[in-house]
Design a protein around this motif. Sequence first.
Motif, PDB file in Angstrom:
ATOM      1  N   LYS A   1      17.928  30.850  21.641  1.00  0.00           N
ATOM      2  CA  LYS A   1      18.286  31.566  22.870  1.00  0.00           C
ATOM      3  C   LYS A   1      19.796  31.733  22.873  1.00  0.00           C
ATOM      4  CE  LYS A   1      14.839  29.108  25.578  1.00  0.00           C
ATOM      5  NZ  LYS A   1      14.662  28.208  26.723  1.00  0.00           N
ATOM      6  N   PHE A   2      20.261  32.876  23.377  1.00  0.00           N
ATOM      7  CA  PHE A   2      21.687  33.148  23.460  1.00  0.00           C
ATOM      8  C   PHE A   2      22.048  33.350  24.925  1.00  0.00           C
ATOM      9  CE2 PHE A   2      20.190  34.459  19.349  1.00  0.00           C
ATOM     10  CZ  PHE A   2      21.123  33.893  18.494  1.00  0.00           C
ATOM     11  N   LEU A   3      23.045  32.620  25.393  1.00  0.00           N
ATOM     12  CA  LEU A   3      23.473  32.707  26.791  1.00  0.00           C
ATOM     13  C   LEU A   3      24.961  32.997  26.861  1.00  0.00           C
ATOM     14  CD1 LEU A   3      21.752  29.514  28.266  1.00  0.00           C
ATOM     15  CD2 LEU A   3      20.922  31.852  28.382  1.00  0.00           C
ATOM     16  N   HIS A   4      25.330  33.832  27.814  1.00  0.00           N
ATOM     17  CA  HIS A   4      26.738  34.076  28.093  1.00  0.00           C
ATOM     18  C   HIS A   4      26.851  34.317  29.586  1.00  0.00           C
ATOM     19  CE1 HIS A   4      30.852  35.056  27.177  1.00  0.00           C
ATOM     20  NE2 HIS A   4      30.755  36.085  27.992  1.00  0.00           N
ATOM     21  N   THR A   5      27.572  33.460  30.257  1.00  0.00           N
ATOM     22  CA  THR A   5      27.777  33.595  31.691  1.00  0.00           C
ATOM     23  C   THR A   5      29.268  33.723  31.953  1.00  0.00           C
ATOM     24  OG1 THR A   5      27.850  31.200  31.969  1.00  0.00           O
ATOM     25  CG2 THR A   5      25.705  32.243  32.252  1.00  0.00           C
ATOM     26  N   PRO A   6      29.655  34.214  33.125  1.00  0.00           N
ATOM     27  CA  PRO A   6      31.086  34.421  33.399  1.00  0.00           C
ATOM     28  C   PRO A   6      31.926  33.147  33.269  1.00  0.00           C
ATOM     29  CG  PRO A   6      29.751  35.479  35.081  1.00  0.00           C
ATOM     30  CD  PRO A   6      28.812  34.692  34.210  1.00  0.00           C
ATOM     31  N   ASN A   7      31.361  32.010  33.609  1.00  0.00           N
ATOM     32  CA  ASN A   7      32.144  30.781  33.606  1.00  0.00           C
ATOM     33  C   ASN A   7      31.979  29.939  32.345  1.00  0.00           C
ATOM     34  OD1 ASN A   7      33.146  31.287  36.206  1.00  0.00           O
ATOM     35  ND2 ASN A   7      31.266  30.508  37.098  1.00  0.00           N
ATOM     36  N   CYS A   8      31.156  30.373  31.419  1.00  0.00           N
ATOM     37  CA  CYS A   8      30.882  29.580  30.221  1.00  0.00           C
ATOM     38  C   CYS A   8      31.065  30.432  28.969  1.00  0.00           C
ATOM     39  CB  CYS A   8      29.443  29.057  30.250  1.00  0.00           C
ATOM     40  SG  CYS A   8      29.101  28.025  31.668  1.00  0.00           S
ATOM     41  N   PRO A   9      31.436  29.801  27.863  1.00  0.00           N
ATOM     42  CA  PRO A   9      31.535  30.553  26.610  1.00  0.00           C
ATOM     43  C   PRO A   9      30.143  30.912  26.085  1.00  0.00           C
ATOM     44  CG  PRO A   9      31.870  28.232  26.199  1.00  0.00           C
ATOM     45  CD  PRO A   9      31.763  28.397  27.692  1.00  0.00           C
ATOM     46  N   PHE A  10      30.118  31.717  25.044  1.00  0.00           N
ATOM     47  CA  PHE A  10      28.866  32.090  24.391  1.00  0.00           C
ATOM     48  C   PHE A  10      28.158  30.824  23.927  1.00  0.00           C
ATOM     49  CE2 PHE A  10      26.689  33.622  20.471  1.00  0.00           C
ATOM     50  CZ  PHE A  10      25.753  34.415  21.116  1.00  0.00           C
ATOM     51  N   GLN A  11      26.876  30.696  24.258  1.00  0.00           N
ATOM     52  CA  GLN A  11      26.124  29.490  23.958  1.00  0.00           C
ATOM     53  C   GLN A  11      24.859  29.832  23.170  1.00  0.00           C
ATOM     54  OE1 GLN A  11      26.245  26.782  27.669  1.00  0.00           O
ATOM     55  NE2 GLN A  11      26.439  28.884  28.418  1.00  0.00           N
ATOM     56  N   VAL A  12      24.542  29.018  22.179  1.00  0.00           N
ATOM     57  CA  VAL A  12      23.333  29.181  21.385  1.00  0.00           C
ATOM     58  C   VAL A  12      22.486  27.924  21.587  1.00  0.00           C
ATOM     59  CG1 VAL A  12      22.367  29.521  19.087  1.00  0.00           C
ATOM     60  CG2 VAL A  12      24.571  30.546  19.677  1.00  0.00           C
ATOM     61  N   ILE A  13      21.272  28.123  22.086  1.00  0.00           N
ATOM     62  CA  ILE A  13      20.369  27.005  22.353  1.00  0.00           C
ATOM     63  C   ILE A  13      19.174  27.136  21.427  1.00  0.00           C
ATOM     64  CG2 ILE A  13      18.950  25.850  24.081  1.00  0.00           C
ATOM     65  CD1 ILE A  13      20.877  27.242  26.152  1.00  0.00           C
ATOM     66  N   ALA A  14      18.923  26.079  20.675  1.00  0.00           N
ATOM     67  CA  ALA A  14      17.796  26.062  19.741  1.00  0.00           C
ATOM     68  C   ALA A  14      16.685  25.203  20.321  1.00  0.00           C
ATOM     69  CB  ALA A  14      18.230  25.506  18.398  1.00  0.00           C
ATOM     70  N   LYS A  15      15.486  25.782  20.351  1.00  0.00           N
ATOM     71  CA  LYS A  15      14.313  24.990  20.709  1.00  0.00           C
ATOM     72  C   LYS A  15      13.696  24.549  19.393  1.00  0.00           C
ATOM     73  CE  LYS A  15      10.296  24.896  23.666  1.00  0.00           C
ATOM     74  NZ  LYS A  15       9.549  25.626  24.683  1.00  0.00           N
ATOM     75  N   LEU A  16      13.592  23.245  19.233  1.00  0.00           N
ATOM     76  CA  LEU A  16      13.086  22.692  17.979  1.00  0.00           C
ATOM     77  C   LEU A  16      11.563  22.614  18.003  1.00  0.00           C
ATOM     78  CD1 LEU A  16      15.689  19.821  17.573  1.00  0.00           C
ATOM     79  CD2 LEU A  16      15.821  22.178  16.752  1.00  0.00           C
ATOM     80  N   LYS A  17      10.971  22.389  16.864  1.00  0.00           N
ATOM     81  CA  LYS A  17       9.510  22.310  16.764  1.00  0.00           C
ATOM     82  C   LYS A  17       8.932  21.155  17.572  1.00  0.00           C
ATOM     83  CE  LYS A  17       9.218  24.746  12.428  1.00  0.00           C
ATOM     84  NZ  LYS A  17       8.899  24.717  11.011  1.00  0.00           N
ATOM     85  N   ASN A  18       9.750  20.133  17.850  1.00  0.00           N
ATOM     86  CA  ASN A  18       9.293  19.019  18.683  1.00  0.00           C
ATOM     87  C   ASN A  18       9.547  19.285  20.169  1.00  0.00           C
ATOM     88  OD1 ASN A  18      12.035  18.653  18.973  1.00  0.00           O
ATOM     89  ND2 ASN A  18      12.096  16.658  17.989  1.00  0.00           N
ATOM     90  N   ASN A  19       9.873  20.554  20.513  1.00  0.00           N
ATOM     91  CA  ASN A  19      10.133  21.044  21.875  1.00  0.00           C
ATOM     92  C   ASN A  19      11.425  20.523  22.487  1.00  0.00           C
ATOM     93  OD1 ASN A  19       7.994  22.830  22.083  1.00  0.00           O
ATOM     94  ND2 ASN A  19       6.598  21.205  22.679  1.00  0.00           N
ATOM     95  N   ARG A  20      12.247  19.858  21.727  1.00  0.00           N
ATOM     96  CA  ARG A  20      13.562  19.427  22.197  1.00  0.00           C
ATOM     97  C   ARG A  20      14.525  20.608  22.097  1.00  0.00           C
ATOM     98  NH1 ARG A  20      16.895  15.761  18.579  1.00  0.00           N
ATOM     99  NH2 ARG A  20      18.884  16.187  19.528  1.00  0.00           N
ATOM    100  N   GLU A  21      15.440  20.725  23.061  1.00  0.00           N
ATOM    101  CA  GLU A  21      16.426  21.795  23.022  1.00  0.00           C
ATOM    102  C   GLU A  21      17.803  21.208  22.738  1.00  0.00           C
ATOM    103  OE1 GLU A  21      16.080  24.019  26.667  1.00  0.00           O
ATOM    104  OE2 GLU A  21      14.471  25.230  25.827  1.00  0.00           O
ATOM    105  N   VAL A  22      18.525  21.844  21.814  1.00  0.00           N
ATOM    106  CA  VAL A  22      19.874  21.415  21.460  1.00  0.00           C
ATOM    107  C   VAL A  22      20.788  22.637  21.433  1.00  0.00           C
ATOM    108  CG1 VAL A  22      19.119  19.408  20.113  1.00  0.00           C
ATOM    109  CG2 VAL A  22      19.433  21.603  18.977  1.00  0.00           C
ATOM    110  N   CYS A  23      22.058  22.396  21.653  1.00  0.00           N
ATOM    111  CA  CYS A  23      23.045  23.465  21.595  1.00  0.00           C
ATOM    112  C   CYS A  23      23.691  23.479  20.214  1.00  0.00           C
ATOM    113  CB  CYS A  23      24.108  23.251  22.664  1.00  0.00           C
ATOM    114  SG  CYS A  23      23.450  23.376  24.336  1.00  0.00           S
ATOM    115  N   ILE A  24      23.768  24.675  19.649  1.00  0.00           N
ATOM    116  CA  ILE A  24      24.345  24.838  18.320  1.00  0.00           C
ATOM    117  C   ILE A  24      25.683  25.556  18.450  1.00  0.00           C
ATOM    118  CG2 ILE A  24      24.031  25.902  16.053  1.00  0.00           C
ATOM    119  CD1 ILE A  24      21.050  25.797  16.508  1.00  0.00           C
TER     120      ILE A  24
END
Length: 104
Positions: A50-73
């Motif tokens: 997932k790719f997120l960009h909001t006015p107050n935050c930098p460009f963010q990449v969130i990976a959902k892993l096969k074990n359903n855990r989410e981490v930021c890359i």
Amino acid sequence: MDVKLLVLLCLLAVTTHVPSSTAKPISLVERCWCRSTLNTVPQRSIKELKFLHTPNCPFQVIAKLKNNREVCINPETKWLQRSLKKAINKVKKSRRQAGNNKLH
């Protein structure tokens, strides 16, 4: 899958051309999703990006892993940059081929 890739690339194109915001205090409600990022995540363990960009935050990449855990890359990780370039080139190539097919 091609539609998801196209949406992903459109979001990426928009977020990379948006100037970064100046530093401002962020309220508790507007906290960034990613407080820290990882540089090493095994690509084979990633189920979805997932790719997120909001006015107050930098460009963010969130990976959902096969074990359903989410981490930021870290968005500047070399393998992620290479993958995005390949995806963009693939979309450009398919658009060119579709445009050539319409002409004939």
